[in-house]
Design a protein around this motif. Sequence first.
Motif, PDB file in Angstrom:
ATOM      1  N   MET A 135       0.942  -1.279  -0.036  1.00  0.00           N
ATOM      2  CA  MET A 135      -0.048   0.031  -0.100  1.00  0.00           C
ATOM      3  C   MET A 135       0.862   1.320  -0.128  1.00  0.00           C
ATOM      4  O   MET A 135       0.288   2.107  -0.714  1.00  0.00           O
ATOM      5  CB  MET A 135      -1.005  -0.109   1.212  1.00  0.00           C
ATOM      6  CG  MET A 135      -1.940   1.072   1.257  1.00  0.00           C
ATOM      7  SD  MET A 135      -3.055   0.904   0.204  1.00  0.00           S
ATOM      8  CE  MET A 135      -4.619   1.696   0.837  1.00  0.00           C
ATOM      9  N   VAL A 136       1.956   1.450   0.796  1.00  0.00           N
ATOM     10  CA  VAL A 136       2.919   2.434   0.900  1.00  0.00           C
ATOM     11  C   VAL A 136       3.729   2.580  -0.472  1.00  0.00           C
ATOM     12  O   VAL A 136       3.644   3.477  -0.889  1.00  0.00           O
ATOM     13  CB  VAL A 136       3.670   2.132   1.921  1.00  0.00           C
ATOM     14  CG1 VAL A 136       4.576   3.545   2.071  1.00  0.00           C
ATOM     15  CG2 VAL A 136       2.948   2.218   3.312  1.00  0.00           C
ATOM     16  N   VAL A 137       4.120   1.202  -1.018  1.00  0.00           N
ATOM     17  CA  VAL A 137       4.800   1.470  -2.395  1.00  0.00           C
ATOM     18  C   VAL A 137       3.953   1.961  -3.337  1.00  0.00           C
ATOM     19  O   VAL A 137       4.244   2.823  -4.362  1.00  0.00           O
ATOM     20  CB  VAL A 137       4.940   0.154  -2.758  1.00  0.00           C
ATOM     21  CG1 VAL A 137       5.719  -0.105  -4.244  1.00  0.00           C
ATOM     22  CG2 VAL A 137       6.180  -0.519  -1.621  1.00  0.00           C
ATOM     23  N   ALA A 138       2.546   1.816  -3.413  1.00  0.00           N
ATOM     24  CA  ALA A 138       1.747   2.215  -4.486  1.00  0.00           C
ATOM     25  C   ALA A 138       1.411   3.879  -4.201  1.00  0.00           C
ATOM     26  O   ALA A 138       1.299   4.593  -5.256  1.00  0.00           O
ATOM     27  CB  ALA A 138       0.296   1.545  -4.396  1.00  0.00           C
ATOM     28  N   ALA A 139       1.674   4.240  -2.871  1.00  0.00           N
ATOM     29  CA  ALA A 139       1.261   5.660  -2.818  1.00  0.00           C
ATOM     30  C   ALA A 139       2.628   6.321  -3.263  1.00  0.00           C
ATOM     31  O   ALA A 139       2.341   7.449  -3.779  1.00  0.00           O
ATOM     32  CB  ALA A 139       0.967   5.740  -1.217  1.00  0.00           C
ATOM     33  N   VAL A 140       3.633   5.882  -2.692  1.00  0.00           N
ATOM     34  CA  VAL A 140       4.887   6.571  -3.126  1.00  0.00           C
ATOM     35  C   VAL A 140       5.157   6.564  -4.703  1.00  0.00           C
ATOM     36  O   VAL A 140       5.238   7.516  -5.339  1.00  0.00           O
ATOM     37  CB  VAL A 140       6.091   5.607  -2.633  1.00  0.00           C
ATOM     38  CG1 VAL A 140       7.257   6.315  -3.238  1.00  0.00           C
ATOM     39  CG2 VAL A 140       5.874   6.071  -1.232  1.00  0.00           C
ATOM     40  N   MET A 141       4.747   5.501  -5.411  1.00  0.00           N
ATOM     41  CA  MET A 141       4.626   5.462  -6.998  1.00  0.00           C
ATOM     42  C   MET A 141       3.663   6.560  -7.589  1.00  0.00           C
ATOM     43  O   MET A 141       4.125   7.162  -8.607  1.00  0.00           O
ATOM     44  CB  MET A 141       4.387   4.059  -7.666  1.00  0.00           C
ATOM     45  CG  MET A 141       5.392   2.905  -7.193  1.00  0.00           C
ATOM     46  SD  MET A 141       6.431   2.542  -8.329  1.00  0.00           S
ATOM     47  CE  MET A 141       5.578   2.075  -9.841  1.00  0.00           C
ATOM     48  N   ALA A 142       2.479   6.392  -6.845  1.00  0.00           N
ATOM     49  CA  ALA A 142       1.619   7.554  -7.512  1.00  0.00           C
ATOM     50  C   ALA A 142       2.024   8.849  -7.301  1.00  0.00           C
ATOM     51  O   ALA A 142       1.904   9.721  -8.142  1.00  0.00           O
ATOM     52  CB  ALA A 142       0.297   7.418  -6.642  1.00  0.00           C
ATOM     53  N   VAL A 143       2.784   9.319  -6.125  1.00  0.00           N
ATOM     54  CA  VAL A 143       3.309  10.469  -5.909  1.00  0.00           C
ATOM     55  C   VAL A 143       4.285  10.946  -6.929  1.00  0.00           C
ATOM     56  O   VAL A 143       4.556  12.043  -7.367  1.00  0.00           O
ATOM     57  CB  VAL A 143       3.754  10.588  -4.446  1.00  0.00           C
ATOM     58  CG1 VAL A 143       4.802  12.010  -4.104  1.00  0.00           C
ATOM     59  CG2 VAL A 143       2.610  10.844  -3.588  1.00  0.00           C
ATOM     60  N   ALA A 144       5.389   9.925  -7.206  1.00  0.00           N
ATOM     61  CA  ALA A 144       6.139  10.017  -8.023  1.00  0.00           C
ATOM     62  C   ALA A 144       5.882  10.200  -9.490  1.00  0.00           C
ATOM     63  O   ALA A 144       6.214  11.135 -10.232  1.00  0.00           O
ATOM     64  CB  ALA A 144       7.191   8.861  -8.058  1.00  0.00           C
ATOM     65  N   VAL A 145       4.580   9.622  -9.898  1.00  0.00           N
ATOM     66  CA  VAL A 145       4.148   9.946 -11.059  1.00  0.00           C
ATOM     67  C   VAL A 145       3.719  11.231 -11.333  1.00  0.00           C
ATOM     68  O   VAL A 145       3.749  11.883 -12.353  1.00  0.00           O
ATOM     69  CB  VAL A 145       2.913   8.662 -11.507  1.00  0.00           C
ATOM     70  CG1 VAL A 145       2.091   8.983 -12.677  1.00  0.00           C
ATOM     71  CG2 VAL A 145       3.716   7.522 -11.821  1.00  0.00           C
ATOM     72  N   LEU A 146       2.855  11.539 -10.267  1.00  0.00           N
ATOM     73  CA  LEU A 146       2.305  13.045 -10.145  1.00  0.00           C
ATOM     74  C   LEU A 146       3.382  14.272 -10.321  1.00  0.00           C
ATOM     75  O   LEU A 146       2.999  15.024 -10.937  1.00  0.00           O
ATOM     76  CB  LEU A 146       1.332  13.069  -9.246  1.00  0.00           C
ATOM     77  CG  LEU A 146       0.125  12.205  -9.226  1.00  0.00           C
ATOM     78  CD1 LEU A 146      -0.680  12.468  -7.784  1.00  0.00           C
ATOM     79  CD2 LEU A 146      -0.820  12.746 -10.270  1.00  0.00           C
TER      80      LEU A 146
END
Length: 126
Positions: A1-12
Amino acid sequence: MVVAAVMAVAVLQWLAANWWLLIVLVVLAVGTGAVWFYLRGQRAAWDRVQAQGLRYQLTQLDALHHRGLEFAVRDLMRRDGCQDAVQVGGRGDNGADVLGEWAAGSRPLWEILNRLPPPRKASALS
C-alpha cells in the motif's frame, strides 16, 4: 500500500514537471477520435449509396449459382432495412439459407431454391 502511494506521488510529480506531454496526448486522442468518426460517417454514407443502387433483374438472378442467389437475397434484405441479415446456407443448414431480423422484431428465415436447369453448352454438332 505504501509502495503504491509512493509510486503515485512520483508519477504525479513527473506529470507536473512535464505537463505539456498531457496536452499533446489529449490533442492526439481528440484528433484520432475525430478522424475515426469522420471515416465512420463516410463509410455509412457510402453503404447507403451502394444499397440504394442495389438492383437485380430477373435474368441476373436466374443466372446466379445457388450460393450467389443466397448472397443476393441477403444483400437485398440489408438494402431494405434488415441490417443483420446473414447468409448461413450450406451442408447441414436445416433449410436455413438466409437469416435476419427486421426492426419490428420479426425474424425471417429464407430457404433459397434455384430450380432452373443449368444452361446448356453449345455442342460441336449444332
